[in-house]
Motif scaffolding. Sequence first.
Motif, PDB file in Angstrom:
ATOM      1  N   LEU A  97       0.825  -1.211   0.000  1.00 15.89           N
ATOM      2  CA  LEU A  97       0.000   0.000   0.000  1.00 15.89           C
ATOM      3  C   LEU A  97       0.858   1.258   0.000  1.00 15.89           C
ATOM      4  N   LEU A  98       1.918   1.275   0.809  1.00 16.18           N
ATOM      5  CA  LEU A  98       2.781   2.455   0.890  1.00 16.18           C
ATOM      6  C   LEU A  98       3.532   2.684  -0.412  1.00 16.18           C
ATOM      7  N   VAL A  99       3.993   1.620  -1.048  1.00 13.85           N
ATOM      8  CA  VAL A  99       4.681   1.755  -2.336  1.00 13.85           C
ATOM      9  C   VAL A  99       3.720   2.309  -3.389  1.00 13.85           C
ATOM     10  N   LEU A 100       2.490   1.809  -3.388  1.00 12.12           N
ATOM     11  CA  LEU A 100       1.498   2.306  -4.336  1.00 12.12           C
ATOM     12  C   LEU A 100       1.207   3.788  -4.104  1.00 12.12           C
ATOM     13  N   ILE A 101       1.047   4.184  -2.842  1.00 12.25           N
ATOM     14  CA  ILE A 101       0.794   5.590  -2.529  1.00 12.25           C
ATOM     15  C   ILE A 101       1.977   6.447  -2.947  1.00 12.25           C
ATOM     16  N   ASP A 102       3.192   5.957  -2.701  1.00 10.44           N
ATOM     17  CA  ASP A 102       4.393   6.711  -3.074  1.00 10.44           C
ATOM     18  C   ASP A 102       4.466   6.900  -4.587  1.00 10.44           C
ATOM     19  N   VAL A 103       4.166   5.844  -5.338  1.00 10.47           N
ATOM     20  CA  VAL A 103       4.185   5.951  -6.803  1.00 10.47           C
ATOM     21  C   VAL A 103       3.145   6.956  -7.288  1.00 10.47           C
ATOM     22  N   LEU A 104       1.953   6.910  -6.729  1.00  7.96           N
ATOM     23  CA  LEU A 104       0.912   7.863  -7.117  1.00  7.96           C
ATOM     24  C   LEU A 104       1.304   9.291  -6.743  1.00  7.96           C
ATOM     25  N   ASN A 105       1.942   9.455  -5.588  1.00  8.42           N
ATOM     26  CA  ASN A 105       2.384  10.782  -5.164  1.00  8.42           C
ATOM     27  C   ASN A 105       3.443  11.335  -6.114  1.00  8.42           C
ATOM     28  N   LEU A 106       4.390  10.492  -6.524  1.00  7.05           N
ATOM     29  CA  LEU A 106       5.414  10.938  -7.459  1.00  7.05           C
ATOM     30  C   LEU A 106       4.815  11.248  -8.825  1.00  7.05           C
ATOM     31  N   ASP A 107       3.887  10.416  -9.264  1.00  2.11           N
ATOM     32  CA  ASP A 107       3.252  10.660 -10.557  1.00  2.11           C
ATOM     33  C   ASP A 107       2.467  11.969 -10.543  1.00  2.11           C
ATOM     34  N   ARG A 108       1.823  12.260  -9.416  1.00  2.68           N
ATOM     35  CA  ARG A 108       1.077  13.513  -9.294  1.00  2.68           C
ATOM     36  C   ARG A 108       2.013  14.718  -9.269  1.00  2.68           C
ATOM     37  N   SER A 109       3.250  14.521  -8.814  1.00  3.90           N
ATOM     38  CA  SER A 109       4.219  15.614  -8.731  1.00  3.90           C
ATOM     39  C   SER A 109       4.972  15.844 -10.030  1.00  3.90           C
ATOM     40  N   THR A 110       4.743  15.004 -11.037  1.00  6.09           N
ATOM     41  CA  THR A 110       5.477  15.138 -12.299  1.00  6.09           C
ATOM     42  C   THR A 110       5.299  16.512 -12.949  1.00  6.09           C
ATOM     43  N   PRO A 111       4.080  17.079 -13.040  1.00  4.89           N
ATOM     44  CA  PRO A 111       3.962  18.429 -13.624  1.00  4.89           C
ATOM     45  C   PRO A 111       4.781  19.481 -12.885  1.00  4.89           C
ATOM     46  N   GLU A 112       4.858  19.365 -11.573  1.00  4.09           N
ATOM     47  CA  GLU A 112       5.658  20.310 -10.794  1.00  4.09           C
ATOM     48  C   GLU A 112       7.138  20.179 -11.134  1.00  4.09           C
ATOM     49  N   ILE A 113       7.592  18.943 -11.325  1.00  3.69           N
ATOM     50  CA  ILE A 113       8.994  18.724 -11.688  1.00  3.69           C
ATOM     51  C   ILE A 113       9.279  19.300 -13.068  1.00  3.69           C
ATOM     52  N   VAL A 114       8.363  19.057 -14.014  1.00  3.95           N
ATOM     53  CA  VAL A 114       8.538  19.590 -15.368  1.00  3.95           C
ATOM     54  C   VAL A 114       8.561  21.119 -15.339  1.00  3.95           C
ATOM     55  N   ALA A 115       7.661  21.729 -14.561  1.00  8.47           N
ATOM     56  CA  ALA A 115       7.616  23.192 -14.476  1.00  8.47           C
ATOM     57  C   ALA A 115       8.898  23.766 -13.886  1.00  8.47           C
ATOM     58  N   SER A 116       9.510  23.044 -12.938  1.00  8.66           N
ATOM     59  CA  SER A 116      10.754  23.538 -12.332  1.00  8.66           C
ATOM     60  C   SER A 116      11.911  23.536 -13.314  1.00  8.66           C
ATOM     61  N   LEU A 117      11.761  22.826 -14.420  1.00 10.54           N
ATOM     62  CA  LEU A 117      12.806  22.781 -15.453  1.00 10.54           C
ATOM     63  C   LEU A 117      12.507  23.729 -16.599  1.00 10.54           C
ATOM     64  N   GLY A 118      11.597  24.652 -16.382  1.00  5.79           N
ATOM     65  CA  GLY A 118      11.229  25.608 -17.425  1.00  5.79           C
ATOM     66  C   GLY A 118      12.290  26.674 -17.617  1.00  5.79           C
ATOM     67  N   LYS A 119      11.995  27.630 -18.506  1.00  5.31           N
ATOM     68  CA  LYS A 119      13.001  28.618 -18.908  1.00  5.31           C
ATOM     69  C   LYS A 119      12.708  30.028 -18.433  1.00  5.31           C
ATOM     70  N   GLY A 120      11.591  30.283 -17.801  1.00 10.62           N
ATOM     71  CA  GLY A 120      11.263  31.639 -17.423  1.00 10.62           C
ATOM     72  C   GLY A 120      10.538  32.362 -18.547  1.00 10.62           C
ATOM     73  N   ASN A 121      10.021  33.571 -18.259  1.00  8.26           N
ATOM     74  CA  ASN A 121       9.194  34.283 -19.238  1.00  8.26           C
ATOM     75  C   ASN A 121       9.633  35.724 -19.472  1.00  8.26           C
ATOM     76  N   ASP A 122      10.829  36.114 -19.073  1.00  9.65           N
ATOM     77  CA  ASP A 122      11.254  37.492 -19.256  1.00  9.65           C
ATOM     78  C   ASP A 122      12.314  37.595 -20.356  1.00  9.65           C
ATOM     79  N   LEU A 123      12.895  38.800 -20.500  1.00 10.92           N
ATOM     80  CA  LEU A 123      13.871  39.059 -21.558  1.00 10.92           C
ATOM     81  C   LEU A 123      15.131  38.219 -21.374  1.00 10.92           C
ATOM     82  N   GLY A 124      15.505  37.933 -20.124  1.00 12.06           N
ATOM     83  CA  GLY A 124      16.699  37.130 -19.881  1.00 12.06           C
ATOM     84  C   GLY A 124      16.567  35.722 -20.423  1.00 12.06           C
ATOM     85  N   SER A 125      15.392  35.123 -20.274  1.00 14.48           N
ATOM     86  CA  SER A 125      15.185  33.774 -20.804  1.00 14.48           C
ATOM     87  C   SER A 125      15.178  33.779 -22.326  1.00 14.48           C
TER      88      SER A 125
END
Length: 215
Positions: free
Chosen positions: A120-148
């Motif tokens: 049960l804990l492994v399943l919950i952990d996998v679901l938690n990580l899968d739910r956090s995937t968009p946050e991880i992808v967003a943290s690898l973004g480039k920004g939205n200003d002139l510097g980016s």
Amino acid sequence: MAMVQLTHPVPARSFTEIWPYIVVAASGVVLLFMMFQPWVTASNWNGSASVNAFGRIVHSTRNMTIWTQSAPASARIDGVWAILATIAILVEVMAAIQAVLRRNELSGSVAAIAAIVVTLLVLIDVLNLDRSTPEIVASLGKGNDLGSQLALVVGAVRGTSAYPWPGKEVPLKTSGLTLWALASMLVAAGSAVGVLMRSWRGGLRAIVAVATRLV
């Protein structure tokens, strides 16, 4: 003078009774190893990242945010489920070892319960990580200003990245769960099923024995 044989082979029935606990103990050790492997991978403009079961992020960067004032926030992943799973795995392994060495039904029952909790804990952990995937992808973004934008131009001039012109298709790598995460769920569930079948049979034999004596 006749030689006395000192070795006594273990009866086949005894091995049949304990082999599920041997599998559970081995599966627990294997599962602990697998929890330190990448369970999630993600990528975006600023690089790629991999995350293990404990939420530890290994990040490779392309330095697309060194001139930006609006760098994406870092991802924060809770590793409490993996910590709880580790504790349950240790209990499971120790109880399984006791069930093998002492032929103790109580230890076998503890191993079975711990195996269910681990699954049960492994399943919950996998679901938690899968739910956090968009946050991880967003943290690898480039920004939205002139510097980016300047970083994108420099990357395009150097040939290390493609500038995202309007209407131009720029391929990005996908992100999601790895085979390590999927295999971990299978290992946890498989060991739980095996030890549950053994405990159920042992409990059934105990009930039959008690009922026979009462009759």
